[in-house]
Scaffold this active site. Structure first.
Site, PDB file in Angstrom:
ATOM      1  N   LYS A 125       0.864  -1.181  -0.120  1.00  0.00           N
ATOM      2  CA  LYS A 125      -0.217   0.130  -0.127  1.00  0.00           C
ATOM      3  C   LYS A 125       0.777   1.372  -0.100  1.00  0.00           C
ATOM      4  O   LYS A 125       0.123   2.021  -0.737  1.00  0.00           O
ATOM      5  CB  LYS A 125      -0.661   0.109   0.736  1.00  0.00           C
ATOM      6  CG  LYS A 125      -1.960   1.051   1.494  1.00  0.00           C
ATOM      7  CD  LYS A 125      -2.092   1.330   3.031  1.00  0.00           C
ATOM      8  CE  LYS A 125      -1.868   1.376   3.575  1.00  0.00           C
ATOM      9  NZ  LYS A 125      -1.468   3.096   4.068  1.00  0.00           N
ATOM     10  N   ASN A 126       1.462   1.010   0.529  1.00  0.00           N
ATOM     11  CA  ASN A 126       2.511   2.388   1.038  1.00  0.00           C
ATOM     12  C   ASN A 126       3.231   2.749  -0.390  1.00  0.00           C
ATOM     13  O   ASN A 126       4.278   3.524  -0.403  1.00  0.00           O
ATOM     14  CB  ASN A 126       3.210   2.395   2.049  1.00  0.00           C
ATOM     15  CG  ASN A 126       2.188   2.863   3.791  1.00  0.00           C
ATOM     16  OD1 ASN A 126       1.586   3.086   3.328  1.00  0.00           O
ATOM     17  ND2 ASN A 126       3.212   2.594   4.716  1.00  0.00           N
ATOM     18  N   CYS A 153      -5.554  13.100  13.453  1.00  0.00           N
ATOM     19  CA  CYS A 153      -6.348  12.007  12.913  1.00  0.00           C
ATOM     20  C   CYS A 153      -6.308  10.542  14.305  1.00  0.00           C
ATOM     21  O   CYS A 153      -5.724  11.498  14.726  1.00  0.00           O
ATOM     22  CB  CYS A 153      -5.913  11.050  11.873  1.00  0.00           C
ATOM     23  SG  CYS A 153      -3.563  10.341  12.075  1.00  0.00           S
ATOM     24  N   ARG A 167      -0.070  14.620  13.252  1.00  0.00           N
ATOM     25  CA  ARG A 167       0.219  14.316  12.303  1.00  0.00           C
ATOM     26  C   ARG A 167       0.617  15.708  11.239  1.00  0.00           C
ATOM     27  O   ARG A 167      -0.036  15.799  10.291  1.00  0.00           O
ATOM     28  CB  ARG A 167      -0.035  13.377  12.056  1.00  0.00           C
ATOM     29  CG  ARG A 167       0.364  11.848  12.488  1.00  0.00           C
ATOM     30  CD  ARG A 167      -0.513  10.866  11.248  1.00  0.00           C
ATOM     31  NE  ARG A 167       0.046  10.263  10.222  1.00  0.00           N
ATOM     32  CZ  ARG A 167      -0.559   8.929   9.311  1.00  0.00           C
ATOM     33  NH1 ARG A 167      -1.836   8.548   9.789  1.00  0.00           N
ATOM     34  NH2 ARG A 167       0.036   9.003   8.351  1.00  0.00           N
ATOM     35  N   ASP A 173       4.446   0.614  12.183  1.00  0.00           N
ATOM     36  CA  ASP A 173       3.383   0.101  11.084  1.00  0.00           C
ATOM     37  C   ASP A 173       3.141  -1.440  12.650  1.00  0.00           C
ATOM     38  O   ASP A 173       2.309  -2.395  11.251  1.00  0.00           O
ATOM     39  CB  ASP A 173       3.576   0.684   9.871  1.00  0.00           C
ATOM     40  CG  ASP A 173       2.838   1.324   9.370  1.00  0.00           C
ATOM     41  OD1 ASP A 173       2.324   1.954  10.515  1.00  0.00           O
ATOM     42  OD2 ASP A 173       2.464   1.700   8.138  1.00  0.00           O
ATOM     43  N   ARG A 193      -8.466  -1.409   4.743  1.00  0.00           N
ATOM     44  CA  ARG A 193      -7.682   0.553   4.214  1.00  0.00           C
ATOM     45  C   ARG A 193      -6.910   0.191   3.841  1.00  0.00           C
ATOM     46  O   ARG A 193      -5.675   0.184   2.656  1.00  0.00           O
ATOM     47  CB  ARG A 193      -7.367   1.629   5.249  1.00  0.00           C
ATOM     48  CG  ARG A 193      -8.566   2.015   4.841  1.00  0.00           C
ATOM     49  CD  ARG A 193      -8.558   3.396   6.280  1.00  0.00           C
ATOM     50  NE  ARG A 193      -7.202   3.502   5.913  1.00  0.00           N
ATOM     51  CZ  ARG A 193      -6.479   5.154   6.648  1.00  0.00           C
ATOM     52  NH1 ARG A 193      -6.280   4.897   8.065  1.00  0.00           N
ATOM     53  NH2 ARG A 193      -5.009   5.204   5.678  1.00  0.00           N
TER      54      ARG A 193
HETATM   55  C1  UD1 Z   1       4.297   7.061   6.666  1.00  0.00           C
HETATM   56  C2  UD1 Z   1       3.004   5.618   6.335  1.00  0.00           C
HETATM   57  C3  UD1 Z   1       3.026   5.307   7.725  1.00  0.00           C
HETATM   58  C4  UD1 Z   1       3.942   4.970   9.243  1.00  0.00           C
HETATM   59  C5  UD1 Z   1       4.308   6.107   8.398  1.00  0.00           C
HETATM   60  C6  UD1 Z   1       5.456   6.322   9.293  1.00  0.00           C
HETATM   61  C7  UD1 Z   1       1.962   6.105   4.057  1.00  0.00           C
HETATM   62  C8  UD1 Z   1       1.038   6.150   2.602  1.00  0.00           C
HETATM   63  N1  UD1 Z   1       2.302   5.871   5.298  1.00  0.00           N
HETATM   64  O1  UD1 Z   1       2.710   8.052   6.926  1.00  0.00           O
HETATM   65  O2  UD1 Z   1       2.479   4.199   7.201  1.00  0.00           O
HETATM   66  O3  UD1 Z   1       3.321   4.477   9.983  1.00  0.00           O
HETATM   67  O4  UD1 Z   1       4.846   6.425   7.537  1.00  0.00           O
HETATM   68  O5  UD1 Z   1       6.985   4.702   9.180  1.00  0.00           O
HETATM   69  O6  UD1 Z   1       3.328   5.895   3.738  1.00  0.00           O
HETATM   70  N2  UD1 Z   1       6.032  14.728  10.340  1.00  0.00           N
HETATM   71  C9  UD1 Z   1       6.256  16.417  11.045  1.00  0.00           C
HETATM   72  N3  UD1 Z   1       5.479  16.702  10.058  1.00  0.00           N
HETATM   73  C10 UD1 Z   1       5.485  16.920   8.968  1.00  0.00           C
HETATM   74  C11 UD1 Z   1       5.740  15.224   8.249  1.00  0.00           C
HETATM   75  C12 UD1 Z   1       5.937  14.333   9.600  1.00  0.00           C
HETATM   76  O7  UD1 Z   1       6.525  16.317  12.393  1.00  0.00           O
HETATM   77  O8  UD1 Z   1       5.734  17.628   8.078  1.00  0.00           O
HETATM   78  C13 UD1 Z   1       6.317  13.806  11.809  1.00  0.00           C
HETATM   79  C14 UD1 Z   1       4.715  12.891  11.819  1.00  0.00           C
HETATM   80  O9  UD1 Z   1       3.677  13.760  13.176  1.00  0.00           O
HETATM   81  C15 UD1 Z   1       5.651  11.604  12.858  1.00  0.00           C
HETATM   82  C16 UD1 Z   1       6.475  11.219  11.898  1.00  0.00           C
HETATM   83  O10 UD1 Z   1       7.128  13.261  11.596  1.00  0.00           O
HETATM   84  O11 UD1 Z   1       6.009  11.920  13.863  1.00  0.00           O
HETATM   85  C17 UD1 Z   1       7.213  10.229  10.519  1.00  0.00           C
HETATM   86  O12 UD1 Z   1       5.980  10.870   9.958  1.00  0.00           O
HETATM   87  P1  UD1 Z   1       5.404  10.619   8.784  1.00  0.00           P
HETATM   88  O13 UD1 Z   1       6.766   9.695   8.210  1.00  0.00           O
HETATM   89  O14 UD1 Z   1       5.265  12.045   7.671  1.00  0.00           O
HETATM   90  O15 UD1 Z   1       4.267   9.839   7.633  1.00  0.00           O
HETATM   91  P2  UD1 Z   1       3.566   9.739   6.894  1.00  0.00           P
HETATM   92  O16 UD1 Z   1       4.359   9.626   6.066  1.00  0.00           O
HETATM   93  O17 UD1 Z   1       2.655  10.555   7.662  1.00  0.00           O
END
Ligand code: UD1
Length: 424
Positions: A22-23, A116, A121, A304, A396
């Site tokens: 998925k990711n 969420c 996030r 995850d 999902r």
């Molecule tokens: C992706 C994965 C999700 C997984 C996560 C962490 C997808 C579609 N989803 O989610 O399954 O659980 O990586 O491995 O690939 N953060 C910030 N600012 C930002 C973006 C992120 O502070 O602009 C923080 C988030 O709050 C979190 C951390 O960074 O604490 C990691 O999040 P992130 O890697 O961005 O998660 P996703 O990409 O949403």
């Protein structure tokens, strides 16, 4: 609303094929926006999130044709470079359209995701990176409205490792003028799979898989054919289900290299792991020893997989400690596991699990994707019947989970309002 009805106590046994990730599929589907030529994708999993994204892309004018696990995308013209709140609120990953739209159209309107279930996030690093490349981004009535005549390469340091942030910036940078350097980039295998697809489309990217990615912008990308990598989280979930039920299972179609931290923990829990090319066999050697763990960005232990290990630890010998460092509210499964008899204490981002001799079946509620997977594993170990409600969370991200588990000998079926289907 669908439920899983599980009667626990059967050790899982047999062979099962791992689905596409998925990711990896989600960002790669968005990469279709970067070229007017067709992108042909293989091994695309049938998941609710994939269907959601295909609807978003269709709404923009991308022609999407899906046959089995193949998807052909043609973004000849992008009529409407927008993703509305209705979509983004159901799937945060819709923000992955932002970078490619901006790069291709010079304009994008994407709803700002709210909080969420698993935490706040934020998307500040996506915005900051695009601004460093010359985009002007305003928040108007809850939407991010982004404009840039042509993005410029930039040296971007991300102070937190973000997976979709890295992917969004990488997709923006492939059509930017000049060189972009992403520092402290995510090293996740899904980022590497996206880079592989982009390279097949003519992008110039190096360093993916490390924390320093360099992208040399090109003026146009071509069509390509790409096979989505196998889902390491689905694979890990099935392996934990095998271990927790003291089973003996073999997964096919997965490269063990992307699961090292998970396999290491499974061996610590008393599993034997045998590897062959594109194959992993897990045999539980006896009593489950339980494992303490701490989530961290790849290659460390994935957030995850945290809920699934927690369910297994609930019935392990002794006390284990699970520390969640990525998301601030990712212990939603704990309340439900307690209702099944688990002894778990939570202090901030640390859960202390005192193993009990057995869990009891109960009706429990899925709250998010991976929490649901943890509850399904708990149901497979528990005595009697467990009903996991709100299984749409699981749908999902897991392709036909109940069918795969049933093929491994689990007593599980899907109950829906329209009637029962699935396998016992
Ligand atoms: C992706 C994965 C999700 C997984 C996560 C962490 C997808 C579609 N989803 O989610 O399954 O659980 O990586 O491995 O690939 N953060 C910030 N600012 C930002 C973006 C992120 O502070 O602009 C923080 C988030 O709050 C979190 C951390 O960074 O604490 C990691 O999040 P992130 O890697 O961005 O998660 P996703 O990409 O949403």
């Amino acid at each position: 609303m669908d439920q899983f009805v599980i009667t626990g106590g059967r050790p899982l046994q047999g062979v099962v094929q791992v689905s596409g990730a998925k990711n990896a599929a989600l960002p790669i589907l968005c990469a279709s926006l970067l070229s007017s030529e067709p992108l042909h994708l293989l091994n695309v999993p049938h998941l609710r999130d994939v269907q959601t994204l295909l609807k978003i892309l269709s709404g923009m004018g991308v022609q999407c044709d899906q046959t089995g696990n193949e998807v052909m995308l043609r973004a000849e013209r992008i009529e409407s470079p927008t993703a509305s709140y209705d979509w983004v609120k159901t799937m945060r990953a819709s923000i992955l359209v932002l970078g490619p739209l901006l790069a291709r159209c010079g304009y994008a309107k994407v709803s700002l995701p709210g909080g969420c279930a698993i935490g706040e996030r934020p998307v500040d690093l996506h915005i900051k990176g695009l601004e460093a490349m010359g985009a002007v981004i305003e928040i108007v009535h809850g939407d991010m409205v982004a404009r840039a005549d042509r993005l410029n390469g930039a040296h971007i340091f991300m102070d937190t490792v973000t997976v979709t942030g890295t992917e969004n910036l990488m997709m923006a940078a492939v059509l930017a003028e000049g060189t972009t350097i992403l520092e402290n980039a995510a090293r996740e295998p899904e980022v590497v799979d996206l880079a592989r697809c982009l390279r097949a489309m003519g992008a110039q990217i190096s360093g993916d898989g490390t924390d320093l990615i360099t992208i040399q912008g090109v003026s146009v990308l071509r069509g390509a054919k790409h096979t989505i990598m196998a889902d390491r989280i689905e694979a890990g979930t099935l392996l934990v289900a095998g271990a927790a039920t003291r089973g003996d299972i073999t997964l096919q179609g997965i490269d063990a290299g992307v699961l090292e931290s998970v396999l290491d923990k499974l061996m610590e829990a008393n599993a034997r792991i045998d590897l062959a090319p594109q194959q992993i066999r897990l045999t539980m050697l006896g009593e489950n020893h339980g494992v303490s763990l701490r989530t961290s960005p790849y290659p460390a232990f994935p957030t995850d997989m945290q809920a699934q290990f927690m369910a297994m630890n609930a019935v392990a010998r002794g006390t284990t400690v699970v520390t969640e460092t990525i998301f601030e509210n990712r212990f939603m499964h704990v309340q439900e596991l307690r209702r099944m008899g688990a002894n778990i204490e939570v202090e901030g981002n640390v859960a202390i699990i005192r193993g009990v001799s057995r869990l009891e079946g109960a009706t429990v509620m899925a709250t998010d994707l991976r929490a649901s997977a943890g509850l399904v594993i708990a149901g497979l170990i528990a005595e009697g019947e467990t009903v996991v409600d709100r299984i749409y969370h699981l749908d999902r991200g897991y392709e036909q989970m109940e069918v795969k588990l049933a093929a491994l000998g689990a007593n599980v079926f899907r109950r829906s309002r329209k009637g029962d289907h699935g396998t016992v």
